[in-house]
Design an enzyme around this catalytic site. Structure first.
Site, mmCIF file in Angstrom:
data_model
loop_
_atom_site.group_PDB
_atom_site.id
_atom_site.type_symbol
_atom_site.label_atom_id
_atom_site.label_comp_id
_atom_site.label_asym_id
_atom_site.label_seq_id
_atom_site.Cartn_x
_atom_site.Cartn_y
_atom_site.Cartn_z
ATOM 1 N N GLY A 235 0.831 -1.197 0.000
ATOM 2 C CA GLY A 235 0.000 0.000 0.000
ATOM 3 C C GLY A 235 0.866 1.249 0.000
ATOM 4 N N SER A 236 0.305 2.334 0.498
ATOM 5 C CA SER A 236 0.994 3.623 0.443
ATOM 6 C C SER A 236 2.087 3.723 1.507
ATOM 7 C CB SER A 236 -0.029 4.734 0.680
ATOM 8 O OG SER A 236 -0.575 4.595 1.982
ATOM 9 N N GLU A 257 5.618 -3.216 1.230
ATOM 10 C CA GLU A 257 5.779 -3.003 -0.214
ATOM 11 C C GLU A 257 4.999 -1.749 -0.548
ATOM 12 O OE1 GLU A 257 7.836 -4.885 -1.778
ATOM 13 O OE2 GLU A 257 8.084 -6.351 -0.183
ATOM 14 N N CYS A 291 2.085 1.016 -8.593
ATOM 15 C CA CYS A 291 3.221 1.458 -7.768
ATOM 16 C C CYS A 291 4.458 1.701 -8.615
ATOM 17 C CB CYS A 291 3.517 0.431 -6.683
ATOM 18 S SG CYS A 291 3.855 -1.210 -7.345
ATOM 19 N N PHE A 387 -0.274 8.576 -9.067
ATOM 20 C CA PHE A 387 -1.328 7.562 -9.174
ATOM 21 C C PHE A 387 -2.435 8.039 -10.100
ATOM 22 C CE2 PHE A 387 -2.333 3.473 -6.873
ATOM 23 C CZ PHE A 387 -1.031 3.006 -6.975
HETATM 24 P P1 NAD Z 1 -3.350 2.602 1.356
HETATM 25 O O1 NAD Z 1 -2.082 2.511 2.138
HETATM 26 O O2 NAD Z 1 -4.274 3.711 1.659
HETATM 27 O O3 NAD Z 1 -4.215 1.247 1.480
HETATM 28 C C1 NAD Z 1 -3.647 -0.020 1.219
HETATM 29 C C2 NAD Z 1 -4.261 -1.028 2.183
HETATM 30 O O4 NAD Z 1 -3.876 -0.698 3.511
HETATM 31 C C3 NAD Z 1 -5.789 -1.038 2.180
HETATM 32 O O5 NAD Z 1 -6.222 -2.375 2.387
HETATM 33 C C4 NAD Z 1 -6.127 -0.165 3.388
HETATM 34 O O6 NAD Z 1 -7.406 -0.453 3.917
HETATM 35 C C5 NAD Z 1 -5.028 -0.554 4.347
HETATM 36 N N1 NAD Z 1 -4.679 0.456 5.339
HETATM 37 C C6 NAD Z 1 -4.683 1.800 5.199
HETATM 38 N N2 NAD Z 1 -4.282 2.387 6.346
HETATM 39 C C7 NAD Z 1 -3.993 1.382 7.220
HETATM 40 C C8 NAD Z 1 -3.529 1.350 8.573
HETATM 41 N N3 NAD Z 1 -3.303 2.462 9.269
HETATM 42 N N4 NAD Z 1 -3.342 0.139 9.142
HETATM 43 C C9 NAD Z 1 -3.567 -1.003 8.470
HETATM 44 N N5 NAD Z 1 -4.041 -1.026 7.203
HETATM 45 C C10 NAD Z 1 -4.238 0.151 6.576
HETATM 46 O O7 NAD Z 1 -2.911 2.603 -0.154
HETATM 47 P P2 NAD Z 1 -3.741 3.075 -1.412
HETATM 48 O O8 NAD Z 1 -3.474 4.508 -1.600
HETATM 49 O O9 NAD Z 1 -5.104 2.628 -1.371
HETATM 50 O O10 NAD Z 1 -2.947 2.217 -2.516
HETATM 51 C C11 NAD Z 1 -2.070 2.746 -3.384
HETATM 52 C C12 NAD Z 1 -0.670 2.748 -2.812
HETATM 53 O O11 NAD Z 1 -0.159 1.427 -2.770
HETATM 54 C C13 NAD Z 1 0.267 3.522 -3.703
HETATM 55 O O12 NAD Z 1 1.140 4.281 -2.910
HETATM 56 C C14 NAD Z 1 1.011 2.416 -4.425
HETATM 57 O O13 NAD Z 1 2.261 2.803 -4.933
HETATM 58 C C15 NAD Z 1 1.120 1.385 -3.369
HETATM 59 N N6 NAD Z 1 1.385 0.070 -3.977
HETATM 60 C C16 NAD Z 1 2.577 -0.544 -3.756
HETATM 61 C C17 NAD Z 1 2.856 -1.751 -4.385
HETATM 62 C C18 NAD Z 1 4.164 -2.474 -4.204
HETATM 63 O O14 NAD Z 1 4.226 -3.665 -4.494
HETATM 64 N N7 NAD Z 1 5.218 -1.807 -3.766
HETATM 65 C C19 NAD Z 1 1.898 -2.316 -5.212
HETATM 66 C C20 NAD Z 1 0.696 -1.650 -5.406
HETATM 67 C C21 NAD Z 1 0.433 -0.458 -4.764
#
Ligand code: NAD
Length: 490
Positions: A235-236, A257, A291, A387
Site C-alpha cells: 500500500g501507500s 511493499e 506502484c 497515481f
Molecule cells: P493505502 O495505504 O491507503 O491502502 C492499502 C491497504 O492498507 C488497504 O487495504 C487499506 O485499507 C489498508 N490500510 C490503510 N491504512 C492502514 C492502517 N493504518 N493500518 C492497516 N491497514 C491500513 O494505499 P492506497 O493509496 O489505497 O494504494 C495505493 C498505494 O499502494 C500507492 O502508494 C502504491 O504505490 C502502493 N502500492 C505498492 C505496491 C508495491 O508492491 N510496492 C503495489 C501496489 C500499490
C-alpha cells in the site's frame, strides 16, 4: 464443486458476508461495492471490524499446525488446483475485475494470468529443500530448517488487487502458514472474494484462509493481534509507516511493499518511437494507478522535443471511458478524492512553469491522458507519486545529471533506462537507488520469479516473489541433536 447459476463466483454464497473459516455475517455490517465508472452497486460484502479480525486470527492459529504438517505435495496440489480454477474461470472473473477496479480488459487478464503464475510459483516452493546441515561444534548433529511463522496477516491495495493479494497469500500458504487477509474495502471482490472462492473450491482445509474486508481499523487490529506472527502489507508509504509502527510495538515481523516515483531515463541514442511507446505504457497503463508506474520521464535535452511530440500524439489517441461498455485505453480513477489530487498536482506544475501539452482535464472520474513538460524539482509532479495518467517530462544535459535527478526521490522502487548502447544504459543503471532496474524497458514489470520490493520510502528492504518468498514467509530454526544427554559442570 458447489456452483450456482451465477457462475463460478456464485454471488449468493458470499453476498453480504466475509470468509471467516466459512462464509459468515461479520460484526460491522456490510460494504456496498461500486463500479468506479458509474457508481453502480455490483454486490455487497461483509464489513469486518476488530472483533471479526480477532476471531479469524484465532481460528487461523488453530488451523495452522495441521496445515504445516500436511505433506508438501498436498499443499502444492491444492495451490495448483486453485491456479487452474482461476484460469478456467478467467473470463468470468476478469469481468468482475473490470467493473470493480475500472480496469481495461487487458489489465484484468494480466491479473488473472499473473495471479495463476504466482500461485503455481508458490506451489513449487512447498517442495523446495527447507534446511541445511551445519558444521559440527561437537559430536552432536546440527541442522537448521525453515519453519513457517504461523499466522500471516496480508493487507492489500485497490489497484492490482488480485495479484497483489495472491502473491503474498499463496507464498505464505505454500510454506505452511495460515492467512488472514484484509483486502481494500473498495475492491474486496477482486482482492478477496475471488481468492477465497478458488481456494475453497480447490479444497483448502477449513480455517487456513480467512478473508476479512475492512478499512484501516481492521488493518490495525490485524497488526496488533497476538495470534498474528507476520504482516505482509502492500500500500501507500503513509499506511506502511503506520503498519510498521504498530508491528514494531508488537515485535512482529513486517513486510512493507510501498509506493514509488519511478524514473524512466531516455538517452539521446534511443529509438524515439520505441522510447515513446515505452513511456506511454509505463505512464498510462491502468490510468497510472500502479506502484511501479513511470512517474518521471527523464529525457536527454537533445531529443526532448522529438520524444515529447511523439508522446503527446500517443496521449491524444488514448480514449478514457467505461471499460465495461467501450473500447477504451484508460478506465476511471478509483475515487473522486484521487481525481482531485491528480488535478491539484497538474495545476501546481502548470502554476510553477510546466507546460501542459495534452489532457489535464477530467470528465467525472475519467482523467485524460496528460503530458507535462518542463517538470522540475519543487513541483509536486516531480516529487510525489501521482497515481494518475500524467506523463511528467524533465530534461537532463548529461548522463550524470540523469542519475542525480532519478536518485533525488525519497522513493526507490523501479527505474528504466533506454539507450541504443546497452553498456551505457547499464553504467547509468548501476548507479540508481532502486529495487527493480530495467535496461531497455519501462518501469512497469513484475512477475512471480523475481524478488520485488523497494528501497527508501518504497519499503523496508523486504522482497516478495522468486527466491525471496522462502526468506520472507519462513524463519530459521536451529536444531541440535545429541545421541544421549551428557552432564555439565553444574
Ligand atoms: P493505502 O495505504 O491507503 O491502502 C492499502 C491497504 O492498507 C488497504 O487495504 C487499506 O485499507 C489498508 N490500510 C490503510 N491504512 C492502514 C492502517 N493504518 N493500518 C492497516 N491497514 C491500513 O494505499 P492506497 O493509496 O489505497 O494504494 C495505493 C498505494 O499502494 C500507492 O502508494 C502504491 O504505490 C502502493 N502500492 C505498492 C505496491 C508495491 O508492491 N510496492 C503495489 C501496489 C500499490
Amino acid at each position: 464443486m458447489n456452483m450456482h447459476a451465477t457462475g463460478f463466483i456464485d454471488t449468493a454464497r458470499w453476498a453480504g458476508k466475509a470468509y471467516i473459516s466459512d462464509w459468515q455475517a461479520s460484526s460491522a455490517g456490510t460494504i456496498d461495492v461500486s463500479d468506479p465508472s458509474n457508481g453502480n452497486i455490483l454486490a455487497s460484502v461483509g464489513l469486518c471490524g476488530p472483533t471479526d479480525i480477532a476471531r479469524a486470527a484465532k481460528e487461523a492459529k488453530d488451523a495452522q499446525k495441521a496445515w504445516a504438517k500436511a505433506l508438501a505435495s498436498e499443499r502444492a496440489a491444492i495451490l495448483n488446483k486453485a491456479a487452474d480454477l482461476l484460469e478456467q474461470n478467467g473470463d468470468e472473473l476478469a469481468s468482475w475485475i473490470i467493473r470493480e477496479t475500472g480496469s481495461i480488459h487487458a489489465k484484468a487478464m494480466i491479473e488473472i494470468e499473473h495471479g495463476a503464475l504466482f500461485i503455481r510459483h508458490a506451489a513449487s516452493l512447498a517442495t523446495q529443500p527447507m534446511g541445511i546441515f551445519l558444521s559440527g561444534m561437537d559430536e552432536r548433529t546440527n541442522y537448521a530448517r525453515r519453519v513457517p511463522h504461523g499466522v500471516v496477516g496480508v493487507i492489500s491495495p485497490f489497484n492490482f488487487p488480485l495479484v497483489l493479494s495472491v502473491r503474498s497469500i499463496a507464498a505464505a500458504l505454500a510454506l505452511g502458514n495460515s492467512v488472514v487477509h484484509k483486502p481494500d474495502p473498495r475492491t474486496p471482490i477482486s482482492g478477496g472474494i475471488i481468492i477465497a472462492r478458488i481456494f475453497e473450491e480447490a479444497g483448502l482445509p477449513r480455517g487456513v484462509l480467512h478473508v476479512v474486508p475492512g478499512g484501516a481499523d481492521a488493518g490495525e487490529a490485524l497488526c496488533s493481534d497476538p495470534n498474528v506472527a507476520m504482516i505482509s502489507f502492500t500500500g501507500s508509504a503513509g499506511g506502511g509507516a503506520k503498519v510498521g509502527e504498530i508491528c514494531g510495538r508488537h515485535l512482529k515481523r513486517v513486510q512493507l511493499e510501498l509506493g514509488g516515483k519511478n524514473a524512466l531515463i531516455i538517452l539521446d541514442d534511443a529509438d524515439l518511437d520505441i522510447a515513446a511507446s515505452n513511456a506511454a505504457w509505463g505512464t498510462f497503463l491502468h490510468q497510472g494507478q500502479i506502484c511501479m508506474a513511470t512517474g518521471l520521464i527523464l529525457v536527454d535535452e537533445r531529443i526532448e522535443q522529438d520524444l515529447t511530440e511523439r508522446l503527446v500524439a500517443k496521449a491524444n489517441r488514448l480514449p478514457a471511458g467505461d471499460p465495461s461498455t467501450g473500447q477504451v485505453a484508460l478506465g476511471p480513477i478509483i475515487s473522486d478524492a484521487q481525481v482531485q489530487n491528480i488535478q491539484k498536482i497538474v495545476d501546481d506544475a502548470v502554476a510553477k512553469g510546466a507546460k501542459l501539452l495534452a489532457g489535464g482535464t477530467h470528465d467525472r472520474r475519467f482523467y485524460a491522458a496528460t503530458v507535462l513538460s518542463g517538470v522540475k524539482p519543487g513541483m509536486l509532479a516531480f516529487e510525489e507519486e501521482i497515481f494518475g495518467p500524467v506523463a511528467c517530462i524533465a530534461s537532463f544535459k548529461s548522463d550524470s545529471e540523469a542519475v542525480e535527478l532519478a536518485n533525488s526521490s525519497d522513493y526507490g522502487l523501479a527505474a528504466g533506462v533506454i539507450s541504443g548502447n546497452m553498456a551505457r544504459a547499464m553504467a547509468i543503471g548501476d548507479q540508481l537507488n532502486v529495487g527493480q532496474l530495467h535496461i531497455n524497458d519501462q518501469t512497469v514489470n513484475g512477475g512471480p520469479y523475481a524478488p520485488f520490493g523497494g528501497r527508501g520510502k518504497s519499503g523496508n528492504g523486504t522482497r516478495v516473489g522468486g527466491p525471496a518468498d522462502i526468506e520472507e514467509f519462513t524463519q530459521w530454526q536451529w536444531v541440535s541433536v545429541k545421541p544421549t544427554a551428557t552432564p555439565y559442570p553444574f
